[in-house]
Design a protein around this motif. Structure first.
Motif, PDB file in Angstrom:
ATOM      1  N   ALA A 136     -13.297 -26.896 -44.042  1.00 32.30           N
ATOM      2  CA  ALA A 136     -14.126 -26.925 -42.836  1.00 32.30           C
ATOM      3  C   ALA A 136     -13.887 -25.794 -42.126  1.00 32.30           C
ATOM      4  O   ALA A 136     -13.015 -24.974 -42.289  1.00 32.30           O
ATOM      5  CB  ALA A 136     -13.921 -28.226 -42.030  1.00 32.30           C
ATOM      6  N   ALA A 137     -15.074 -25.269 -41.186  1.00 35.05           N
ATOM      7  CA  ALA A 137     -14.641 -24.076 -40.374  1.00 35.05           C
ATOM      8  C   ALA A 137     -15.423 -24.197 -39.202  1.00 35.05           C
ATOM      9  O   ALA A 137     -16.422 -24.702 -39.203  1.00 35.05           O
ATOM     10  CB  ALA A 137     -15.327 -22.850 -41.413  1.00 35.05           C
ATOM     11  N   ASP A 138     -14.758 -23.633 -38.200  1.00 37.49           N
ATOM     12  CA  ASP A 138     -15.438 -23.591 -36.829  1.00 37.49           C
ATOM     13  C   ASP A 138     -16.593 -22.900 -36.964  1.00 37.49           C
ATOM     14  O   ASP A 138     -16.505 -21.515 -37.474  1.00 37.49           O
ATOM     15  CB  ASP A 138     -14.330 -23.416 -36.033  1.00 37.49           C
ATOM     16  N   LEU A 139     -17.577 -23.037 -36.389  1.00 43.56           N
ATOM     17  CA  LEU A 139     -18.854 -22.251 -36.111  1.00 43.56           C
ATOM     18  C   LEU A 139     -19.020 -21.633 -34.804  1.00 43.56           C
ATOM     19  O   LEU A 139     -20.131 -20.956 -34.345  1.00 43.56           O
ATOM     20  CB  LEU A 139     -20.167 -22.970 -36.345  1.00 43.56           C
ATOM     21  N   GLY A 140     -17.819 -21.870 -33.797  1.00 46.72           N
ATOM     22  CA  GLY A 140     -18.129 -21.116 -32.620  1.00 46.72           C
ATOM     23  C   GLY A 140     -18.858 -21.915 -31.425  1.00 46.72           C
ATOM     24  O   GLY A 140     -19.313 -22.854 -31.773  1.00 46.72           O
TER      25      GLY A 140
END
Length: 410
Positions: free
Chosen positions: A232-236
């Protein structure tokens, strides 16, 4: 000596001097462009058949087994490719095991071995459907091979794709993988409560941009084979909607309201780059050209293969490429004017459709080769197009709603 041969000879001499002075950059494109200018305009294409289609809005289409198959709210209908005659027609009731469904609410983007996936349900208005199930369809007959109810209640629209030996389906924050052979469940997954997907892409890696009521935006990657969470990755904190445009490699348009960049990731959701889609010739065309009902395929103005996006710039005025693995934009090359767009891939390259005198052409390593010229009798700019066996099949929201076009040359 013909005028074309003389022109090409002179071009070759001039380009040879240019190559010495400039290291040969752009020679292939220059030779092709000048030779093309020396040729006469392409012959007019021939409309083999066209039809109004009964007036109901088309929502998606396939070409399979010599038939053009068109999905509408009320039915899935096959038309014989050679003359447009009706071959078969399936409805929601003929697809549903309970015979209660009366509308379609989704279809796969493509077909496999003469099979396609559709979703069906119960219409609640002229445009809205409560989706209740999916079916694998034999496209020779329109008969379902298997049906499967949605396990988490009705959906507003179902996206479905063939991936490996499975059928992947997505609706309202739920994801299901079923065996392509019999529809048996392999895995299922849902986004957390209070969140919803904002434009997933289904492939070997399932790419799911997620937006939550708290304002958080993040990217979730799943493995299509077993539903495992790859990362998972943060999209801001961008307030706009993010949309996945590629699964191999994973790529996401950061904000569809301002599509100025594409975020690139590897299969573990590690950020690998940011592709700036603004350039000296204008913006890379990345947003869908159509806005179908939920569950029906969007027609993105590019094609992706082997990690390379091939598309257009500034509304179809230039052709360019982008390497989604290396965060790299290729040079812009003249297209055929406003409205040019890629519609598929062949062994020779990417097939483009363009309005007016150009028609359909292939752009690849040997430059651009005209395949089908002068299709001014129909307007393929925003249509759902298929290039199969030297024939252009089109499905439009205008009249004619369906058509088949072949080169006038024997």
């Amino acid at each position: 000596m013909s005028r074309l041969w003389l022109a090409m000879t002179l071009v070759g001499i001039l380009v040879g001097f240019a190559a010495v002075a400039a290291g040969g950059a752009g020679v292939t494109w220059a030779v092709w462009s000048a030779a093309r200018e020396a040729q006469s305009p392409p012959d007019p294409a021939r409309v083999v058949w066209s039809s109004s289609g009964g007036g109901e809005e088309p929502l998606g289409s396939w070409v399979s087994g010599g038939s053009l198959i068109v999905a509408r709210h009320s039915s899935l209908t096959a038309y014989r490719g050679e003359d447009g005659e009706n071959v078969w027609r399936a409805t929601g009731r003929s697809l549903s095991p309970e015979r209660r469904a009366d509308a379609l609410c989704g279809m796969s983007r493509g077909t496999r071995n003469g099979l396609g996936i559709v979703a069906y349900g119960i219409a609640t208005s002229d445009v809205a459907v409560n989706c209740t199930g999916i079916a694998l369809i034999d496209l020779r007959t329109g008969e379902p091979i298997w049906r499967r109810s949605l396990p988490a209640g009705p959906g507003r629209g179902v996206r479905a794709e063939f991936v490996g030996n499975a059928v992947l389906a997505s609706w309202d924050g739920h994801f299901l993988a079923a065996r392509a052979g019999d529809g048996g469940e392999i895995w299922r997954w849902s986004v957390p409560e209070g969140c919803h997907p904002s434009g997933p892409a289904l492939g070997r890696t399932v790419v799911v941009p997620v937006r939550c009521a708290s304002g958080r935006k993040y990217l979730q990657l799943l493995g299509a084979a077993d539903g495992s969470r790859r990362g998972a990755a943060d999209l801001g904190g961008v307030a706009g909607r993010s949309v996945a445009i590629s699964t191999d490699p994973p790529a996401v348009v950061d904000d569809t309201a301002r599509p100025g960049r594409v975020l690139l990731f590897d299969e573990s959701a590690r950020r690998t780059g940011v592709l700036e889609v603004e350039g000296p010739r204008g913006s890379l065309d990345v947003l869908p050209a159509n806005a179908p009902r939920p569950g029906f395929p969007r027609r993105f103005p590019f094609v992706i293969g082997d990690g390379i996006l091939t598309g257009t710039v500034a509304g179809g005025r230039f052709i360019t490429t982008a390497d989604l693995r290396r965060d790299d934009r290729g040079p812009g090359r003249p297209a055929a004017g406003h409205g040019t767009r890629p519609i598929g891939r062949t062994g020779e390259g990417v097939v483009f459709a363009a309005p007016g005198d150009v028609g359909v052409f292939t752009y690849g390593s040997r430059g651009r080769e005209v395949e089908l010229g002068r299709i001014s009798e129909v307007a393929p700019r925003g249509d759902d197009l298929h290039w199969v066996g030297g024939v252009l099949y089109g499905v439009s929201t205008e009249d004619p709603q369906m058509y088949a076009v072949r080169s006038a040359r024997p």
